[in-house]
Every structure is written in structure tokens, then in C-alpha cells.
Enzyme design. Structure first.
Site, PDB file in Angstrom:
ATOM      1  N   ASP A 225      44.732 -42.274  17.593  1.00  0.00           N
ATOM      2  CA  ASP A 225      44.080 -43.152  18.582  1.00  0.00           C
ATOM      3  C   ASP A 225      44.995 -44.298  19.030  1.00  0.00           C
ATOM      4  O   ASP A 225      45.171 -44.530  20.227  1.00  0.00           O
ATOM      5  CB  ASP A 225      42.801 -43.770  17.997  1.00  0.00           C
ATOM      6  CG  ASP A 225      41.628 -42.807  18.007  1.00  0.00           C
ATOM      7  OD1 ASP A 225      41.596 -41.925  18.887  1.00  0.00           O
ATOM      8  OD2 ASP A 225      40.749 -42.935  17.132  1.00  0.00           O
TER       9      ASP A 225
ATOM     10  N   LYS B 255      35.060 -41.144  11.397  1.00  0.00           N
ATOM     11  CA  LYS B 255      36.503 -41.315  11.157  1.00  0.00           C
ATOM     12  C   LYS B 255      36.796 -41.818   9.740  1.00  0.00           C
ATOM     13  O   LYS B 255      37.837 -41.494   9.174  1.00  0.00           O
ATOM     14  CB  LYS B 255      37.104 -42.261  12.204  1.00  0.00           C
ATOM     15  CG  LYS B 255      37.121 -41.630  13.597  1.00  0.00           C
ATOM     16  CD  LYS B 255      37.760 -42.509  14.640  1.00  0.00           C
ATOM     17  CE  LYS B 255      37.503 -41.914  16.022  1.00  0.00           C
ATOM     18  NZ  LYS B 255      38.071 -42.701  17.111  1.00  0.00           N
TER      19      LYS B 255
HETATM   20  P1  NDP Z   1      33.069 -50.482  16.841  1.00  0.00           P
HETATM   21  O1  NDP Z   1      31.635 -50.147  16.735  1.00  0.00           O
HETATM   22  O2  NDP Z   1      33.933 -50.413  15.615  1.00  0.00           O
HETATM   23  O3  NDP Z   1      33.202 -52.008  17.439  1.00  0.00           O
HETATM   24  C1  NDP Z   1      32.486 -52.391  18.560  1.00  0.00           C
HETATM   25  C2  NDP Z   1      33.019 -53.748  19.079  1.00  0.00           C
HETATM   26  O4  NDP Z   1      32.382 -53.973  20.345  1.00  0.00           O
HETATM   27  C3  NDP Z   1      32.699 -54.955  18.209  1.00  0.00           C
HETATM   28  O5  NDP Z   1      33.794 -55.839  18.258  1.00  0.00           O
HETATM   29  C4  NDP Z   1      31.465 -55.587  18.887  1.00  0.00           C
HETATM   30  O6  NDP Z   1      31.368 -56.983  18.743  1.00  0.00           O
HETATM   31  C5  NDP Z   1      31.779 -55.276  20.345  1.00  0.00           C
HETATM   32  N1  NDP Z   1      30.601 -55.204  21.204  1.00  0.00           N
HETATM   33  C6  NDP Z   1      29.631 -54.263  21.188  1.00  0.00           C
HETATM   34  N2  NDP Z   1      28.728 -54.503  22.169  1.00  0.00           N
HETATM   35  C7  NDP Z   1      29.150 -55.635  22.810  1.00  0.00           C
HETATM   36  C8  NDP Z   1      28.635 -56.389  23.900  1.00  0.00           C
HETATM   37  N3  NDP Z   1      27.529 -56.022  24.538  1.00  0.00           N
HETATM   38  N4  NDP Z   1      29.336 -57.481  24.300  1.00  0.00           N
HETATM   39  C9  NDP Z   1      30.480 -57.844  23.681  1.00  0.00           C
HETATM   40  N5  NDP Z   1      31.005 -57.171  22.621  1.00  0.00           N
HETATM   41  C10 NDP Z   1      30.352 -56.076  22.198  1.00  0.00           C
HETATM   42  O7  NDP Z   1      33.645 -49.585  18.012  1.00  0.00           O
HETATM   43  P2  NDP Z   1      35.020 -48.769  18.117  1.00  0.00           P
HETATM   44  O8  NDP Z   1      36.177 -49.706  17.937  1.00  0.00           O
HETATM   45  O9  NDP Z   1      34.960 -47.541  17.290  1.00  0.00           O
HETATM   46  O10 NDP Z   1      34.956 -48.273  19.658  1.00  0.00           O
HETATM   47  C11 NDP Z   1      34.970 -49.208  20.716  1.00  0.00           C
HETATM   48  C12 NDP Z   1      34.872 -48.462  22.046  1.00  0.00           C
HETATM   49  O11 NDP Z   1      36.033 -47.652  22.235  1.00  0.00           O
HETATM   50  C13 NDP Z   1      33.688 -47.512  22.132  1.00  0.00           C
HETATM   51  O12 NDP Z   1      33.108 -47.707  23.404  1.00  0.00           O
HETATM   52  C14 NDP Z   1      34.316 -46.124  22.028  1.00  0.00           C
HETATM   53  O13 NDP Z   1      33.578 -45.167  22.762  1.00  0.00           O
HETATM   54  C15 NDP Z   1      35.673 -46.359  22.685  1.00  0.00           C
HETATM   55  N6  NDP Z   1      36.749 -45.428  22.257  1.00  0.00           N
HETATM   56  C16 NDP Z   1      37.424 -44.688  23.203  1.00  0.00           C
HETATM   57  C17 NDP Z   1      38.460 -43.832  22.851  1.00  0.00           C
HETATM   58  C18 NDP Z   1      39.163 -43.012  23.915  1.00  0.00           C
HETATM   59  O14 NDP Z   1      39.884 -42.049  23.571  1.00  0.00           O
HETATM   60  N7  NDP Z   1      39.034 -43.330  25.172  1.00  0.00           N
HETATM   61  C19 NDP Z   1      38.883 -43.663  21.449  1.00  0.00           C
HETATM   62  C20 NDP Z   1      38.161 -44.528  20.523  1.00  0.00           C
HETATM   63  C21 NDP Z   1      37.122 -45.368  20.931  1.00  0.00           C
HETATM   64  P3  NDP Z   1      30.520 -57.706  17.534  1.00  0.00           P
HETATM   65  O15 NDP Z   1      31.462 -57.790  16.380  1.00  0.00           O
HETATM   66  O16 NDP Z   1      30.153 -59.035  18.099  1.00  0.00           O
HETATM   67  O17 NDP Z   1      29.342 -56.817  17.259  1.00  0.00           O
END
Ligand code: NDP
Length: 264
Positions: free
Chosen positions: A100, A64
Site C-alpha cells: 500500500d 490487514k
Molecule cells: P482507518 O479506519 O485506519 O482510519 C480512518 C481515519 O479517518 C482516522 O484518522 C479518522 O479520524 C479519519 N476520519 C474518519 N472519518 C472522518 C471524518 N468524517 N472527518 C475527518 N476524519 C475522519 O482507515 P484506513 O487508514 O485503513 O483507510 C483510510 C481510507 O483510505 C479509507 O477510505 C480506505 O478506503 C482508503 N484506502 C484506499 C486505498 C487505495 O488503494 N486506494 C488503500 C488503502 C486505503 P479519527 O481518528 O478522528 O477517527
């Protein structure tokens, strides 16, 4: 001539976007097809877009930001969040949009009486959605596992916590916007904390789709209205489709076709 559209991602095999968009093209009698392109190197996005002869595209993880950079013109919202999930070709130039966050906003409109929202996670999707939700007059709080990603949100005026300093309060809607549960069995926050939040909540959303996450499973035990990531997927697709076909069709009709496609 048949118009071509695609979704770029890595991975992209799991994507339901071709099914959703093709069903709308077909039902509306539009001569177009939409397919998946597995792109590993995001820097090749623009070149590939033109090589395929596309009229438009969606972009998913992890490209993106590359799509943002590939855009010749940016819609103001995409510009403000630094990420593009929809590209449209107009007069030989690429226009970049982000559907989104407005898609997420549409996906929660079905819940009644929501004023306060707790977002779990502080990644790219939270960055875009938090601003959109605040503009729509929801009161947004962000809770992230670690404090590292919170600074830009704090600077933007959001109430933010990490697990270390969070004190459980009452939030109408709890949203899992982390990737916890996507490819593992983890919860987005400690179980006891989630149980306390859920017992005071009015509705729940998990934006992950394609599986029942541990978070959604836990939330269902509280008999709250809920939605999974399919709702957001549909809503962002409706808005992207509207950009592809330049607003020619009624959005409610497009949504009904798309909902039907993933229900069957
Ligand atoms: P990013 O990689 O930018 O961010 C991930 C976030 O998740 C961070 O805040 C991270 O925390 C946190 N995280 C990851 N693993 C864990 C865990 N085990 N426990 C707690 N916190 C955790 O992700 P995106 O924002 O791009 O996407 C997030 C989710 O949204 C994804 O699963 C993606 O598939 C989904 N999504 C769905 C869409 C839809 O149309 N349905 C559209 C866009 C996204 P930390 O900072 O501590 O690492």
C-alpha cells in the site's frame, strides 16, 4: 495447472482487484485466475487461503492485521507497520508484504516539485505511508480530526496536529487519507481550513476510489493536478503482481495493462 489468487475483504464486492489482476494475467499469457472472497471472520484467513488452494492473495479492510498475524515470514516493511495486504505462498509457507505505502509513493511521483506533504487522517494507511514518504525525503505533516491517534506518530518524530491546534501553513501536496467521503458526504476537515490549504497547494490526492468525494470536488475548483484512489490502487496492485509472479515481467508493462483495464 492454473494458479489461483484472490482478494479477501469485508466488504469486497466493490473491489476492482480481480479486474486488474486478471487483465494482466490474460495479457501476459499467464494461466491464472484471481477472484473475490468475502471473509467475515479474519481469524479464518489462513485456513481459507489453503482450502482454496491459493498461490497468493491480497487483503483489504478489515483483515490487514489478521493477514499480518497469519504470515509465517514478514517482509521488514510489513513487519514495521504491522499490516499485510499481500500474501504469497512459497514452499508451503505464507510470506506477508505491504504494497500500500510503496504503491502510494509511486502514485505521487507524477506530480512536479513536491517537497512538503500534509496528510489528513492518522489511520492505518497513514501509519504505513508516512514512514515511506519520509524515507523518500518528503517532509510529512499529519493532521487528524482528533488527537487520540496521534501519539505513535509524535513518538516517531512526525509533526502532528489535530483540528484544535493546527495553524494553516503552505503544503505542496494535500492528501485525504481519511475515510471521510467514503460512505457519507463529509469533508475530511472544516471547509474554510481546506480552502486555505488548497489555495496554497500544488497538487491534491484523495485515496478513496469509486466515487468523487466532497474533498476531491472541492479541490477540483482550484484547478490543481490531482489523483483519486484508483492511482494508488493500480500502483499497489502492480507491486503485488510483481510479488505473485516473482518479478518476471517489466513493471511498466504490467502498469500499462492495469491502467488500460480500469480505463475501459
Ligand atoms: P482507518 O479506519 O485506519 O482510519 C480512518 C481515519 O479517518 C482516522 O484518522 C479518522 O479520524 C479519519 N476520519 C474518519 N472519518 C472522518 C471524518 N468524517 N472527518 C475527518 N476524519 C475522519 O482507515 P484506513 O487508514 O485503513 O483507510 C483510510 C481510507 O483510505 C479509507 O477510505 C480506505 O478506503 C482508503 N484506502 C484506499 C486505498 C487505495 O488503494 N486506494 C488503500 C488503502 C486505503 P479519527 O481518528 O478522528 O477517527
Amino acid at each position: 495447472m492454473q494458479k489461483k489468487y484472490a482478494i479477501f475483504g469485508d466488504p469486497v464486492e466493490h473491489s476492482l482487484s480481480p479486474l486488474i489482476h486478471n487483465s494482466a494475467f490474460e495479457a501476459l499469457g499467464i494461466d491464472a485466475k484471481y477472484y473475490k472472497i468475502h471473509l467475515k471472520d479474519g481469524t479464518k484467513l489462513k485456513e481459507r487461503f489453503f482450502k482454496e488452494g491459493l498461490c497468493g492473495a491480497n487483503i483489504t479492510v478489515p483483515h490487514k492485521e489478521q493477514a499480518f498475524m497469519a504470515s509465517d515470514y514478514l517482509d521488514p516493511f510489513a513487519k514495521s507497520v504491522g499490516a499485510v495486504n499481500t500474501l504469497v505462498l512459497k514452499n508451503g509457507a505464507l510470506y506477508g508484504y505491504n504494497t500500500d505505502a510503496p504503491g502510494f509513493l509511486r502514485s505521487i511521483e507524477k506530480f512536479d516539485d513536491i517537497k512538503t506533504i500534509l496528510i489528513l487522517g492518522a489511520g492505518g494507511t497513514t501509519k504505513a505511508s508516512s514512514v515511506t514518504l519520509r524515507d523518500a525525503e518528503y517532509r510529512v505533516t499529519i493532521l487528524n480530526r482528533s488527537s487520540g491517534r496521534l501519539q505513535p506518530f509524535i513518538e516517531n518524530g512526525f509533526e502532528c496536529y489535530s483540528f484544535d491546534n493546527f495553524k494553516v501553513g503552505q503544503y505542496d501536496l494535500i492528501v485525504n487519507m481519511t475515510s471521510a467521503g467514503l460512505s457519507d458526504d463529509s469533508l475530511p476537515a472544516p471547509k474554510e481550513l481546506l480552502e486555505e490549504l488548497l489555495s496554497n497547494a500544488k497538487a491534491v490526492v484523495d485515496i478513496i476510489y469509486g466515487k468523487e468525494t466532497p474533498f476531491l470536488k472541492l479541490a477540483k475548483a482550484y484547478n490543481l493536478p490531482f489523483s483519486d484512489g484508483k492511482e494508488m490502487l493500480i500502483q499497489q496492485a502492480v507491486l503485488a503482481f510483481d510479488l505473485f509472479i516473482d518479478g518476471e515481467y517489466d513493471l511498466e508493462r504490467v502498469e500499462a495493462i492495469m491502467q488500460n483495464a480500469i480505463a475501459s
